[in-house]
Every structure is written in structure tokens, then in C-alpha cells.
Motif scaffolding. Structure first.
Motif, mmCIF file in Angstrom:
data_model
loop_
_atom_site.group_PDB
_atom_site.id
_atom_site.type_symbol
_atom_site.label_atom_id
_atom_site.label_comp_id
_atom_site.label_asym_id
_atom_site.label_seq_id
_atom_site.Cartn_x
_atom_site.Cartn_y
_atom_site.Cartn_z
ATOM 1 N N SER A 59 -47.682 -5.447 6.983
ATOM 2 C CA SER A 59 -48.333 -5.472 8.678
ATOM 3 C C SER A 59 -47.836 -3.998 9.018
ATOM 4 N N ASP A 60 -48.451 -3.437 9.700
ATOM 5 C CA ASP A 60 -48.894 -3.102 10.903
ATOM 6 C C ASP A 60 -47.422 -2.854 12.298
ATOM 7 N N ILE A 61 -47.272 -2.929 12.718
ATOM 8 C CA ILE A 61 -46.686 -3.684 14.357
ATOM 9 C C ILE A 61 -45.904 -2.318 14.662
ATOM 10 N N ILE A 62 -45.453 -2.979 16.040
ATOM 11 C CA ILE A 62 -45.611 -1.563 17.449
ATOM 12 C C ILE A 62 -43.763 -2.010 17.031
ATOM 13 N N GLU A 63 -43.497 -0.592 17.316
ATOM 14 C CA GLU A 63 -42.032 0.089 17.658
ATOM 15 C C GLU A 63 -41.770 0.321 18.607
ATOM 16 N N LEU A 64 -41.252 -0.152 19.608
ATOM 17 C CA LEU A 64 -41.222 -0.325 20.494
ATOM 18 C C LEU A 64 -38.948 -0.483 21.478
ATOM 19 N N ASP A 65 -38.492 0.317 22.151
ATOM 20 C CA ASP A 65 -37.213 0.462 22.439
ATOM 21 C C ASP A 65 -37.218 -0.914 23.429
ATOM 22 N N LEU A 66 -36.744 -2.200 23.316
ATOM 23 C CA LEU A 66 -37.438 -3.252 24.168
ATOM 24 C C LEU A 66 -35.344 -3.430 24.872
ATOM 25 N N GLY A 67 -34.570 -2.132 24.923
ATOM 26 C CA GLY A 67 -34.175 -1.867 25.518
ATOM 27 C C GLY A 67 -33.650 -3.607 26.022
ATOM 28 N N GLY A 68 -33.873 -2.835 27.896
ATOM 29 C CA GLY A 68 -33.593 -4.147 28.683
ATOM 30 C C GLY A 68 -34.269 -5.331 28.856
ATOM 31 N N ALA A 69 -34.967 -4.907 28.285
ATOM 32 C CA ALA A 69 -36.615 -6.139 28.826
ATOM 33 C C ALA A 69 -36.463 -7.615 28.305
ATOM 34 N N THR A 70 -35.296 -7.239 26.679
ATOM 35 C CA THR A 70 -35.025 -8.507 25.968
ATOM 36 C C THR A 70 -34.039 -9.475 26.938
ATOM 37 N N GLY A 71 -33.120 -8.954 27.898
ATOM 38 C CA GLY A 71 -32.230 -9.314 29.140
ATOM 39 C C GLY A 71 -30.768 -9.763 28.407
ATOM 40 N N ASN A 72 -30.557 -8.846 27.051
ATOM 41 C CA ASN A 72 -29.104 -8.412 26.135
ATOM 42 C C ASN A 72 -29.044 -10.608 25.072
ATOM 43 N N VAL A 73 -30.726 -10.594 25.037
ATOM 44 C CA VAL A 73 -30.816 -11.921 24.363
ATOM 45 C C VAL A 73 -30.148 -12.364 22.595
ATOM 46 N N GLY A 74 -30.212 -10.634 22.633
ATOM 47 C CA GLY A 74 -30.282 -10.134 21.284
ATOM 48 C C GLY A 74 -31.841 -10.126 20.209
ATOM 49 N N LEU A 75 -32.666 -9.995 21.271
ATOM 50 C CA LEU A 75 -34.173 -9.972 20.108
ATOM 51 C C LEU A 75 -34.695 -8.804 19.897
ATOM 52 N N GLN A 76 -34.862 -8.530 18.620
ATOM 53 C CA GLN A 76 -35.176 -7.824 17.583
ATOM 54 C C GLN A 76 -36.669 -7.203 17.295
ATOM 55 N N GLY A 77 -37.398 -8.274 17.958
ATOM 56 C CA GLY A 77 -38.796 -8.406 17.928
ATOM 57 C C GLY A 77 -39.549 -8.852 18.728
ATOM 58 N N LEU A 78 -40.524 -9.164 18.435
ATOM 59 C CA LEU A 78 -41.894 -9.704 18.593
ATOM 60 C C LEU A 78 -42.793 -10.630 17.886
ATOM 61 N N LEU A 79 -42.986 -12.098 17.784
ATOM 62 C CA LEU A 79 -43.525 -12.295 16.750
ATOM 63 C C LEU A 79 -45.122 -12.717 17.472
ATOM 64 N N GLY A 80 -46.132 -11.515 17.144
ATOM 65 C CA GLY A 80 -47.390 -12.436 17.446
ATOM 66 C C GLY A 80 -48.351 -12.259 17.387
ATOM 67 N N SER A 81 -49.872 -12.707 18.277
ATOM 68 C CA SER A 81 -50.897 -13.091 17.546
ATOM 69 C C SER A 81 -51.105 -12.306 16.498
ATOM 70 N N ASP A 82 -51.200 -11.567 15.865
ATOM 71 C CA ASP A 82 -51.258 -10.586 15.172
ATOM 72 C C ASP A 82 -51.423 -11.370 13.561
ATOM 73 N N VAL A 83 -50.632 -11.753 13.621
ATOM 74 C CA VAL A 83 -49.612 -12.357 12.433
ATOM 75 C C VAL A 83 -50.102 -14.280 12.485
ATOM 76 N N LEU A 84 -50.132 -14.438 14.074
ATOM 77 C CA LEU A 84 -49.447 -15.815 13.880
ATOM 78 C C LEU A 84 -50.703 -15.993 13.622
ATOM 79 N N SER A 85 -52.459 -15.414 13.736
ATOM 80 C CA SER A 85 -54.037 -16.065 13.519
ATOM 81 C C SER A 85 -54.216 -16.026 12.217
ATOM 82 N N ALA A 86 -52.748 -15.308 10.926
ATOM 83 C CA ALA A 86 -53.010 -15.795 9.523
ATOM 84 C C ALA A 86 -53.483 -17.333 9.267
#
Length: 104
Positions: A59-86
Motif C-alpha cells: 500500500s501507499d500510506i500517509i507518512e506523518l509525524d505523529l509526535g505528541g498526538a499519540t500521547g506517548n503510548v508508542g503508536l507507530q501508525g494507524l490502520l485505516g479503512s483503506d486497508v480494513l475495507s479489503a
């Protein structure tokens, strides 16, 4: 660690992880809007990835600096509906902390 985000139309990978993996930038994702606002972002190609033992489509997915948006829970990304809809069905077994992806 990716969070399941059924409200995200496109999956996201944190910029430091994309850099560490050497993922190739393949274009612009344009303006991306989330809970923290809008930013410009790139698309990166993920040629080989899995959710547990299930191989996901390259897949081609979005590269984004999640920085503080993840609340320091160690998230490396989000699995969205583009993948889940398959998949025909998606089941979250909270008791056993398992995501079940059922093919069409």
C-alpha cells in the motif's frame, strides 16, 4: 504498534518509523486533517507488512509525524479503512486482545 482507526480513510505511519524502514516517498498526500489540525503530508510505499500473521496488501500510506498526538503510548501508525475495507468482516476480540480479519 498500530492503532485500529475505522474513521481514518487512509492508513498512517509515523515519520521516524518510515525513515527507519527506508520507505520510499511516492507522492504527496496533500493536506491531511486530524484531531490536532491540518498539515501537508507525503505518501510512502509499504511493500510488505502484516497484521499479526495476516499479510496486508502492499500500500501507499500517509507518512506523518505523529509526535505528541499519540500521547506517548508508542503508536507507530494507524490502520485505516483503506486497508480494513479489503476484508469481508473485522472482529475485535477485546477479551483476548485479538483483531480478526475475515476475507471476502
Amino acid at each position: 504498534n498500530f492503532a485500529l482507526d475505522t474513521g481514518a480513510s487512509k492508513s498512517v505511519i509515523n515519520t521516524p518509523v518510515a525513515t527507519q524502514l527506508g520507505l520510499q516517498v511516492v507522492g504527496s498526500a496533500g493536506q491531511v486533517t486530524g484531531v490536532t489540525g491540518s498539515v501537508s503530508a507525503n505518501l510512502v510505499r509499504v511493500p510488505n507488512w502484516k497484521a499479526g500473521t495476516v499479510s496486508l496488501t502492499p500500500s501507499d500510506i500517509i507518512e506523518l509525524d505523529l509526535g505528541g498526538a499519540t500521547g506517548n503510548v508508542g503508536l507507530q501508525g494507524l490502520l485505516g479503512s483503506d486497508v480494513l475495507s479489503a476484508y469481508g468482516a473485522i472482529t475485535v476480540d477485546y477479551d483476548h486482545q485479538v483483531l480478526i480479519l475475515t476475507p471476502h
